[in-house]
Scaffold this motif. Sequence first.
Motif, PDB file in Angstrom:
ATOM      1  N   ALA A 292      36.438  18.736  52.507  1.00 24.35           N
ATOM      2  CA  ALA A 292      35.529  19.851  52.771  1.00 24.35           C
ATOM      3  C   ALA A 292      35.877  21.032  51.872  1.00 24.35           C
ATOM      4  CB  ALA A 292      35.605  20.266  54.241  1.00 24.35           C
ATOM      5  N   VAL A 293      34.855  21.687  51.345  1.00 29.26           N
ATOM      6  CA  VAL A 293      35.033  22.819  50.435  1.00 29.26           C
ATOM      7  C   VAL A 293      34.460  24.071  51.099  1.00 29.26           C
ATOM      8  CG1 VAL A 293      34.583  23.725  48.135  1.00 29.26           C
ATOM      9  CG2 VAL A 293      34.855  21.249  48.470  1.00 29.26           C
ATOM     10  N   HIS A 294      35.283  25.114  51.159  1.00 29.59           N
ATOM     11  CA  HIS A 294      34.918  26.382  51.788  1.00 29.59           C
ATOM     12  C   HIS A 294      33.791  27.069  51.015  1.00 29.59           C
ATOM     13  CE1 HIS A 294      35.436  30.450  53.427  1.00 29.59           C
ATOM     14  NE2 HIS A 294      36.239  29.943  54.346  1.00 29.59           N
ATOM     15  N   GLN A 295      33.012  27.874  51.732  1.00 27.29           N
ATOM     16  CA  GLN A 295      31.908  28.589  51.087  1.00 27.29           C
ATOM     17  C   GLN A 295      32.409  29.503  49.962  1.00 27.29           C
ATOM     18  OE1 GLN A 295      29.935  30.943  54.060  1.00 27.29           O
ATOM     19  NE2 GLN A 295      31.742  32.136  54.574  1.00 27.29           N
ATOM     20  N   PHE A 296      31.599  29.626  48.923  1.00 22.20           N
ATOM     21  CA  PHE A 296      31.836  30.461  47.748  1.00 22.20           C
ATOM     22  C   PHE A 296      32.957  29.955  46.835  1.00 22.20           C
ATOM     23  CE2 PHE A 296      29.758  33.525  50.611  1.00 22.20           C
ATOM     24  CZ  PHE A 296      28.728  33.959  49.790  1.00 22.20           C
ATOM     25  N   VAL A 297      33.542  28.826  47.126  1.00 22.86           N
ATOM     26  CA  VAL A 297      34.568  28.267  46.241  1.00 22.86           C
ATOM     27  C   VAL A 297      33.937  27.787  44.939  1.00 22.86           C
ATOM     28  CG1 VAL A 297      36.057  26.227  45.938  1.00 22.86           C
ATOM     29  CG2 VAL A 297      36.302  27.671  47.959  1.00 22.86           C
ATOM     30  N   ARG A 298      34.672  27.956  43.836  1.00 18.16           N
ATOM     31  CA  ARG A 298      34.278  27.415  42.535  1.00 18.16           C
ATOM     32  C   ARG A 298      35.221  26.273  42.168  1.00 18.16           C
ATOM     33  NH1 ARG A 298      35.112  31.449  38.214  1.00 18.16           N
ATOM     34  NH2 ARG A 298      37.019  31.831  39.422  1.00 18.16           N
ATOM     35  N   ILE A 299      34.645  25.176  41.738  1.00 24.79           N
ATOM     36  CA  ILE A 299      35.432  24.045  41.251  1.00 24.79           C
ATOM     37  C   ILE A 299      35.070  23.848  39.784  1.00 24.79           C
ATOM     38  CG2 ILE A 299      35.901  21.582  41.479  1.00 24.79           C
ATOM     39  CD1 ILE A 299      35.137  21.799  44.421  1.00 24.79           C
TER      40      ILE A 299
ATOM     41  N   GLY B 191      41.149  19.898  52.344  1.00 24.45           N
ATOM     42  CA  GLY B 191      40.379  21.102  52.611  1.00 24.45           C
ATOM     43  C   GLY B 191      40.628  22.093  51.487  1.00 24.45           C
ATOM     44  N   LEU B 192      39.581  22.418  50.746  1.00 26.86           N
ATOM     45  CA  LEU B 192      39.737  23.313  49.596  1.00 26.86           C
ATOM     46  C   LEU B 192      39.190  24.688  49.967  1.00 26.86           C
ATOM     47  CD1 LEU B 192      40.676  23.399  46.635  1.00 26.86           C
ATOM     48  CD2 LEU B 192      38.325  22.849  45.963  1.00 26.86           C
ATOM     49  N   ARG B 193      40.083  25.679  50.035  1.00 25.69           N
ATOM     50  CA  ARG B 193      39.704  27.026  50.467  1.00 25.69           C
ATOM     51  C   ARG B 193      39.568  28.004  49.315  1.00 25.69           C
ATOM     52  NH1 ARG B 193      43.685  29.446  54.279  1.00 25.69           N
ATOM     53  NH2 ARG B 193      45.219  28.408  52.955  1.00 25.69           N
ATOM     54  N   HIS B 194      40.139  27.642  48.147  1.00 23.61           N
ATOM     55  CA  HIS B 194      40.168  28.577  47.033  1.00 23.61           C
ATOM     56  C   HIS B 194      39.716  27.884  45.745  1.00 23.61           C
ATOM     57  CE1 HIS B 194      42.129  31.372  49.696  1.00 23.61           C
ATOM     58  NE2 HIS B 194      43.086  30.494  49.948  1.00 23.61           N
ATOM     59  N   ASP B 195      39.438  28.679  44.725  1.00 25.96           N
ATOM     60  CA  ASP B 195      38.905  28.158  43.470  1.00 25.96           C
ATOM     61  C   ASP B 195      39.872  27.180  42.806  1.00 25.96           C
ATOM     62  OD1 ASP B 195      36.783  29.841  43.927  1.00 25.96           O
ATOM     63  OD2 ASP B 195      37.250  31.240  42.308  1.00 25.96           O
TER      64      ASP B 195
ATOM     65  N   VAL C 142      39.821  31.644  35.256  1.00 26.17           N
ATOM     66  CA  VAL C 142      40.712  32.522  36.016  1.00 26.17           C
ATOM     67  C   VAL C 142      40.275  33.976  35.877  1.00 26.17           C
ATOM     68  CG1 VAL C 142      43.080  33.341  36.265  1.00 26.17           C
ATOM     69  CG2 VAL C 142      42.641  30.913  35.816  1.00 26.17           C
ATOM     70  N   ARG C 143      39.903  34.377  34.690  1.00 31.05           N
ATOM     71  CA  ARG C 143      39.505  35.762  34.453  1.00 31.05           C
ATOM     72  C   ARG C 143      38.206  36.128  35.177  1.00 31.05           C
ATOM     73  NH1 ARG C 143      40.727  36.465  27.932  1.00 31.05           N
ATOM     74  NH2 ARG C 143      42.906  37.148  28.149  1.00 31.05           N
ATOM     75  N   SER C 144      37.340  35.157  35.376  1.00 34.87           N
ATOM     76  CA  SER C 144      36.050  35.436  36.018  1.00 34.87           C
ATOM     77  C   SER C 144      36.124  35.189  37.512  1.00 34.87           C
ATOM     78  CB  SER C 144      34.962  34.549  35.407  1.00 34.87           C
ATOM     79  OG  SER C 144      35.254  33.178  35.611  1.00 34.87           O
ATOM     80  N   ALA C 145      37.214  35.577  38.111  1.00 33.92           N
ATOM     81  CA  ALA C 145      37.480  35.278  39.516  1.00 33.92           C
ATOM     82  C   ALA C 145      36.293  35.606  40.405  1.00 33.92           C
ATOM     83  CB  ALA C 145      38.704  36.058  39.978  1.00 33.92           C
ATOM     84  N   GLY C 146      35.996  34.689  41.327  1.00 29.59           N
ATOM     85  CA  GLY C 146      34.904  34.882  42.268  1.00 29.59           C
ATOM     86  C   GLY C 146      35.385  35.509  43.552  1.00 29.59           C
ATOM     87  N   LYS C 147      34.748  35.116  44.667  1.00 30.24           N
ATOM     88  CA  LYS C 147      35.099  35.685  45.964  1.00 30.24           C
ATOM     89  C   LYS C 147      36.375  35.070  46.541  1.00 30.24           C
ATOM     90  CE  LYS C 147      30.527  37.214  47.390  1.00 30.24           C
ATOM     91  NZ  LYS C 147      29.583  37.348  48.515  1.00 30.24           N
TER      92      LYS C 147
ATOM     93  N   ARG D 127      40.311  33.358  45.880  1.00 28.64           N
ATOM     94  CA  ARG D 127      41.398  33.428  44.912  1.00 28.64           C
ATOM     95  C   ARG D 127      41.589  32.063  44.265  1.00 28.64           C
ATOM     96  NH1 ARG D 127      46.086  31.079  46.525  1.00 28.64           N
ATOM     97  NH2 ARG D 127      46.543  30.863  48.753  1.00 28.64           N
ATOM     98  N   ILE D 128      42.461  31.997  43.266  1.00 26.47           N
ATOM     99  CA  ILE D 128      42.729  30.759  42.546  1.00 26.47           C
ATOM    100  C   ILE D 128      43.732  29.900  43.333  1.00 26.47           C
ATOM    101  CG2 ILE D 128      43.663  29.760  40.421  1.00 26.47           C
ATOM    102  CD1 ILE D 128      40.999  31.087  39.995  1.00 26.47           C
ATOM    103  N   THR D 129      43.445  28.614  43.454  1.00 25.40           N
ATOM    104  CA  THR D 129      44.411  27.691  44.030  1.00 25.40           C
ATOM    105  C   THR D 129      45.593  27.543  43.079  1.00 25.40           C
ATOM    106  OG1 THR D 129      42.658  26.442  45.145  1.00 25.40           O
ATOM    107  CG2 THR D 129      44.768  25.325  44.854  1.00 25.40           C
ATOM    108  N   VAL D 130      46.807  27.739  43.591  1.00 24.48           N
ATOM    109  CA  VAL D 130      48.014  27.669  42.760  1.00 24.48           C
ATOM    110  C   VAL D 130      48.938  26.580  43.305  1.00 24.48           C
ATOM    111  CG1 VAL D 130      47.850  30.108  42.152  1.00 24.48           C
ATOM    112  CG2 VAL D 130      49.233  29.412  44.118  1.00 24.48           C
ATOM    113  N   PRO D 131      49.879  26.086  42.491  1.00 25.56           N
ATOM    114  CA  PRO D 131      50.855  25.117  42.998  1.00 25.56           C
ATOM    115  C   PRO D 131      51.673  25.716  44.134  1.00 25.56           C
ATOM    116  CG  PRO D 131      50.884  25.215  40.593  1.00 25.56           C
ATOM    117  CD  PRO D 131      50.047  26.358  41.048  1.00 25.56           C
ATOM    118  N   HIS D 132      52.057  24.877  45.089  1.00 31.37           N
ATOM    119  CA  HIS D 132      52.796  25.396  46.253  1.00 31.37           C
ATOM    120  C   HIS D 132      54.131  25.982  45.848  1.00 31.37           C
ATOM    121  CE1 HIS D 132      55.923  22.246  46.688  1.00 31.37           C
ATOM    122  NE2 HIS D 132      55.062  21.504  46.035  1.00 31.37           N
TER     123      HIS D 132
END
Length: 273
Positions: free
Chosen positions: A154-161, A172-176, A249-254, A256-261
Motif C-alpha cells: 500500500a502506498v500513502h497518499q501524495f507519495v512519489r515513486i 507500506g510506503l509512506r514517503h517518497d 530529491v530537490r523537488s521534494a513533494g508533500k 519526505r524522502i525514504t532513507v535507509p534505516h
Amino acid sequence: MPRIDPTARVESGANLADDVEIGPFCTVGPDATLHAGVRLISHVVVAGHTEIGEGTVVYPFAALGTPPQSVHYKGEPSRLVIGDKCIIREHVTMNIGTAGGHMETRVGSGGFFMVGTHIAHDCSVGDNAVFANNATLAGHVTVGDNVFIGGLSAVHQFVRIGEQCIVGGMCGLRHDLIPFGAVVEGRPGLGGLNIIGLKRRGFTRPQIHALRAAYREIFYGGSTLGERVDRVAQRYVDDANVLRIVEFVRSAGKRRITVPHDADNGSAVDEAA
C-alpha cells in the motif's frame, strides 16, 4: 462494427472504435471512449469520463472510472485516462480524479495490473508499470515508468515513486521513493537500488556503478542531505541517471524522502535488492 454481447449494456453516447469487443454483462457509460482493439472480457464496468487506449484488455469484475472514494468529491466531471496495451485483471478498480487534485487519474501504456489492484483518484502512473495482486495506491500518488509494486503493498497518499523502482510484497510506503530505489518486505526504509531491474533493462556496469556510488554519497558520509545532494550533483554533472535522483530529491513533494534505516550511522547498505 463493435462486437457487443447481447447481455451487455452500452449507453448512448459511448464512443467505441470499430473493432472493440464487449463481452457478456459488461456496462459502458455514455461518457466512455474505447479505442481500437479494446476488449472487455465480461462483467466489466466502465463508468464516468473514462478513456481506454488501444489494445487494452480488461478482465471480469474490473470497475474503471467509478467515483473517487473521497468525502470531498461532489460529482465534478473528472476523468480517468488509461494508455495503450494494458492488461487489467479481475477486480481491479481505478477511480476518476477530483477538483482537489488534477481532475484526472492517468495510467500509462503497457501496464500489467493484477487481481485486486486499486488506483485511487488523481494518481498518475507511468508506462510499463506492474502491480501485483492487491497493490493499492491512495489518492494523489505519482508513479514513474517501469515500476514494480508487490502484492498486498500500500502506498500513502501524495507519495512519489521514481522511475525504475521496486516495492516488495506486503510493504507500506509512506514517503517518497527515489528513482531506481528498492523497498523490501521486512526491512525498514530504503533497501538500496533496484539492481536486478536495472540489469534486466540493459543498464551497463559503469552506469550501475555510478548509481551505487552516488547512492552511498547521498545517504551516508555526514553533513545534511541537501549538502550531500549538492556534492553529488557537481560530481556527476554529466550522468543523466544520477541527476534524475538529484532532481527528485530537490523537488521534494508533500512527503519526505525514504532513507535507509541506518543512514544516520553511516554503516554499509545491501544494495542488491
